[in-house]
Motif scaffolding. Sequence first.
Motif, PDB file in Angstrom:
ATOM      1  N   GLY A 208     -44.115 -64.593  59.097  1.00 21.04           N
ATOM      2  CA  GLY A 208     -43.937 -65.999  58.786  1.00 21.04           C
ATOM      3  C   GLY A 208     -42.626 -66.257  58.093  1.00 21.04           C
ATOM      4  N   ARG A 209     -42.502 -67.499  57.644  1.00 21.09           N
ATOM      5  CA  ARG A 209     -41.244 -67.962  57.076  1.00 21.09           C
ATOM      6  C   ARG A 209     -40.906 -67.243  55.783  1.00 21.09           C
ATOM      7  NH1 ARG A 209     -39.568 -72.162  53.669  1.00 21.09           N
ATOM      8  NH2 ARG A 209     -37.545 -73.049  54.227  1.00 21.09           N
ATOM      9  N   GLY A 210     -41.931 -66.907  54.960  1.00 20.74           N
ATOM     10  CA  GLY A 210     -41.659 -66.217  53.712  1.00 20.74           C
ATOM     11  C   GLY A 210     -40.997 -64.879  53.925  1.00 20.74           C
ATOM     12  N   GLN A 211     -41.439 -64.168  54.992  1.00 19.54           N
ATOM     13  CA  GLN A 211     -40.835 -62.878  55.257  1.00 19.54           C
ATOM     14  C   GLN A 211     -39.406 -63.040  55.756  1.00 19.54           C
ATOM     15  OE1 GLN A 211     -43.023 -60.596  58.078  1.00 19.54           O
ATOM     16  NE2 GLN A 211     -41.880 -58.731  57.710  1.00 19.54           N
ATOM     17  N   ALA A 212     -39.147 -64.060  56.540  1.00 17.22           N
ATOM     18  CA  ALA A 212     -37.791 -64.280  57.024  1.00 17.22           C
ATOM     19  C   ALA A 212     -36.846 -64.600  55.885  1.00 17.22           C
ATOM     20  CB  ALA A 212     -37.792 -65.406  58.061  1.00 17.22           C
ATOM     21  N   LEU A 213     -37.326 -65.380  54.928  1.00 16.66           N
ATOM     22  CA  LEU A 213     -36.491 -65.680  53.778  1.00 16.66           C
ATOM     23  C   LEU A 213     -36.224 -64.419  52.958  1.00 16.66           C
ATOM     24  CD1 LEU A 213     -37.991 -69.073  52.576  1.00 16.66           C
ATOM     25  CD2 LEU A 213     -35.813 -68.691  53.730  1.00 16.66           C
ATOM     26  N   ALA A 214     -37.233 -63.552  52.817  1.00 14.01           N
ATOM     27  CA  ALA A 214     -37.062 -62.332  52.029  1.00 14.01           C
ATOM     28  C   ALA A 214     -36.054 -61.398  52.660  1.00 14.01           C
ATOM     29  CB  ALA A 214     -38.410 -61.627  51.862  1.00 14.01           C
ATOM     30  N   ALA A 215     -35.877 -61.479  53.974  1.00 12.48           N
ATOM     31  CA  ALA A 215     -34.946 -60.588  54.653  1.00 12.48           C
ATOM     32  C   ALA A 215     -33.491 -60.890  54.317  1.00 12.48           C
ATOM     33  CB  ALA A 215     -35.164 -60.675  56.163  1.00 12.48           C
ATOM     34  N   ASP A 216     -33.222 -62.024  53.675  1.00 17.40           N
ATOM     35  CA  ASP A 216     -31.855 -62.377  53.308  1.00 17.40           C
ATOM     36  C   ASP A 216     -31.520 -61.994  51.877  1.00 17.40           C
ATOM     37  OD1 ASP A 216     -31.389 -63.460  55.795  1.00 17.40           O
ATOM     38  OD2 ASP A 216     -32.180 -65.423  55.225  1.00 17.40           O
ATOM     39  N   ARG A 217     -32.393 -61.267  51.230  1.00 16.76           N
ATOM     40  CA  ARG A 217     -32.161 -60.902  49.839  1.00 16.76           C
ATOM     41  C   ARG A 217     -32.308 -59.398  49.669  1.00 16.76           C
ATOM     42  NH1 ARG A 217     -31.862 -64.974  46.485  1.00 16.76           N
ATOM     43  NH2 ARG A 217     -32.247 -63.615  44.708  1.00 16.76           N
ATOM     44  N   PRO A 218     -31.578 -58.813  48.696  1.00 11.52           N
ATOM     45  CA  PRO A 218     -31.708 -57.364  48.461  1.00 11.52           C
ATOM     46  C   PRO A 218     -32.972 -57.043  47.689  1.00 11.52           C
ATOM     47  CG  PRO A 218     -30.214 -58.311  46.861  1.00 11.52           C
ATOM     48  CD  PRO A 218     -30.598 -59.436  47.808  1.00 11.52           C
ATOM     49  N   SER A 219     -33.214 -55.776  47.542  1.00  9.06           N
ATOM     50  CA  SER A 219     -34.356 -55.348  46.742  1.00  9.06           C
ATOM     51  C   SER A 219     -34.101 -55.642  45.267  1.00  9.06           C
ATOM     52  CB  SER A 219     -34.581 -53.845  46.939  1.00  9.06           C
ATOM     53  OG  SER A 219     -35.479 -53.337  45.978  1.00  9.06           O
ATOM     54  N   PRO A 220     -35.120 -56.019  44.515  1.00 11.53           N
ATOM     55  CA  PRO A 220     -34.942 -56.098  43.050  1.00 11.53           C
ATOM     56  C   PRO A 220     -34.516 -54.742  42.505  1.00 11.53           C
ATOM     57  CG  PRO A 220     -37.002 -57.131  43.729  1.00 11.53           C
ATOM     58  CD  PRO A 220     -36.470 -56.422  44.934  1.00 11.53           C
ATOM     59  N   PRO A 221     -33.680 -54.724  41.495  1.00 11.06           N
ATOM     60  CA  PRO A 221     -33.159 -53.436  41.007  1.00 11.06           C
ATOM     61  C   PRO A 221     -34.244 -52.580  40.370  1.00 11.06           C
ATOM     62  CG  PRO A 221     -32.508 -55.227  39.551  1.00 11.06           C
ATOM     63  CD  PRO A 221     -33.143 -55.869  40.739  1.00 11.06           C
ATOM     64  N   LEU A 222     -34.090 -51.280  40.543  1.00 14.51           N
ATOM     65  CA  LEU A 222     -34.966 -50.317  39.877  1.00 14.51           C
ATOM     66  C   LEU A 222     -34.574 -50.245  38.405  1.00 14.51           C
ATOM     67  CD1 LEU A 222     -37.092 -47.977  40.122  1.00 14.51           C
ATOM     68  CD2 LEU A 222     -35.134 -46.460  40.469  1.00 14.51           C
ATOM     69  N   ARG A 223     -35.524 -50.417  37.526  1.00 16.15           N
ATOM     70  CA  ARG A 223     -35.246 -50.429  36.102  1.00 16.15           C
ATOM     71  C   ARG A 223     -35.885 -49.222  35.439  1.00 16.15           C
ATOM     72  NH1 ARG A 223     -32.647 -54.574  34.350  1.00 16.15           N
ATOM     73  NH2 ARG A 223     -33.022 -53.898  32.224  1.00 16.15           N
ATOM     74  N   GLU A 224     -35.057 -48.480  34.731  1.00 11.92           N
ATOM     75  CA  GLU A 224     -35.565 -47.390  33.906  1.00 11.92           C
ATOM     76  C   GLU A 224     -36.065 -47.953  32.585  1.00 11.92           C
ATOM     77  OE1 GLU A 224     -33.211 -43.732  33.717  1.00 11.92           O
ATOM     78  OE2 GLU A 224     -31.861 -44.659  35.180  1.00 11.92           O
ATOM     79  N   ARG A 225     -37.158 -47.416  32.103  1.00  9.08           N
ATOM     80  CA  ARG A 225     -37.745 -47.895  30.863  1.00  9.08           C
ATOM     81  C   ARG A 225     -37.027 -47.263  29.670  1.00  9.08           C
ATOM     82  NH1 ARG A 225     -42.277 -46.419  34.154  1.00  9.08           N
ATOM     83  NH2 ARG A 225     -43.342 -48.277  34.978  1.00  9.08           N
ATOM     84  N   ARG A 226     -36.767 -48.070  28.672  1.00 11.20           N
ATOM     85  CA  ARG A 226     -36.142 -47.569  27.455  1.00 11.20           C
ATOM     86  C   ARG A 226     -37.119 -46.686  26.696  1.00 11.20           C
ATOM     87  NH1 ARG A 226     -35.003 -50.245  23.562  1.00 11.20           N
ATOM     88  NH2 ARG A 226     -32.900 -49.590  23.016  1.00 11.20           N
ATOM     89  N   CYS A 227     -36.585 -45.658  26.065  1.00 13.77           N
ATOM     90  CA  CYS A 227     -37.411 -44.774  25.237  1.00 13.77           C
ATOM     91  C   CYS A 227     -37.693 -45.474  23.910  1.00 13.77           C
ATOM     92  CB  CYS A 227     -36.686 -43.447  24.995  1.00 13.77           C
ATOM     93  SG  CYS A 227     -36.324 -42.523  26.496  1.00 13.77           S
TER      94      CYS A 227
END
Length: 413
Positions: free
Chosen positions: A267-286
């Motif tokens: 659907g349309r939501g998936q098509a819109l998502a294809a125009d954006r990169p992945s959210p960044p991987l975040r390392e957790r602070r100690c």
Amino acid sequence: MLGERGGALTAGEAASRTGLSLELMERQLLELAVAAGASLRVSNDGSVAYHFPRHLWRRLLARSWRLRLGVTLGWLWRQSTRLVRLVIGTLLTLLALLLVTGLMVTGRIPASAEFLKAMAGLLLHVVLGVGDSVAGLARGHRRQDDDPVALQRQKAIQDDLELLESLFSVLFGDGDPNRNLEQRRWRRIGCFIAHRGGAVIAEDLAPLLDLPRRPADGERAGEIADAAMLPVLLRFDGRPEVSEQGEFAYHFPSLQVCSGLAKPAHGRGQALAADRPSPPLRERRCVFSRASSDVRWAYAVLSGALLLLAPMLFDILRPTPPLLAGLAWFSIGYALLLIAIPLLRLAALRWRNRPIEERNSLRTGWARSASSPTQRLDRKRSFARRFARHRHLGTDGLAYTTEKGMLEQEIES
């Protein structure tokens, strides 16, 4: 993943959901299918899915003594490490109680009813917590009854145990919060590729990788991102595709096949998502400790009391008996250790968190740049969408299945 429900699963789905390599998942799924008696489904295009029965975990435990032994040893290891955590808090609490009791008996500390009641309650917490933990080891990991009174008592004792274990958290921390970072990274990468229909560009995956600072030149940034795609291609059996302009997209056919139970959303939501990169991987602070502020105050009070009250034992009798002197020296050394280790950890945390923050900032920079629409990125994403698709392995397209006999399948076809 399959849990108690069972169901169909392809090697590509397993690899994308776990982050493990496709080659490893194909081998492990085959071994699991043989051990669990799973049925095999082969589509007309050669895609393979395994249909596992319900209550898969129970079936495997019933058939394999090695698996049962591994589960038991894992449970014993967790309980043993928990006992070690309890010993730290128990020893601190008992030493403080012993010192206070000795000084109260000799008249060095005035006794009051409220103070004695608080000491008795603290001692009860220690005895119940340690006693229940030792009893748990003796009982094994058998499931307890559902008696409400027993469950209420178990919850109260669990709170006591958490109090003692939290003292260990203040002393040594809670371990590395990023110990499963690589597992999280590859799971995110596999799920992102599968969500995109098995075709991506390197810039959209860059926020999940460890890349240097993104240069201002878009073409140079694309070259850096493309150079980092080789481990992803090897892990998920991908192949590069080259456009007429010499730009790369990456195609993962094995991650495009969906089993009969997990249809992808369209659907349309998936098509819109294809125009954006992945959210960044975040390392957790100690962090210093996940213990509450009350527990930290209790730790500080007990350690300080141990350090201040222990020298008073030398003034009770002259000369001091060897047993009393040994207790005093041990209490002083233990208190110094309890104070020094958290202070050293507090200084080390700044040194550990600085590179974590820098890596998070670099990934955020790649995500922010890939989120800004440019003609070059739009052209590359449009080229990648030529290869994106979700192939559903359903009953209509099956060439062979072990759920039915060969003669029955030939008649139906």
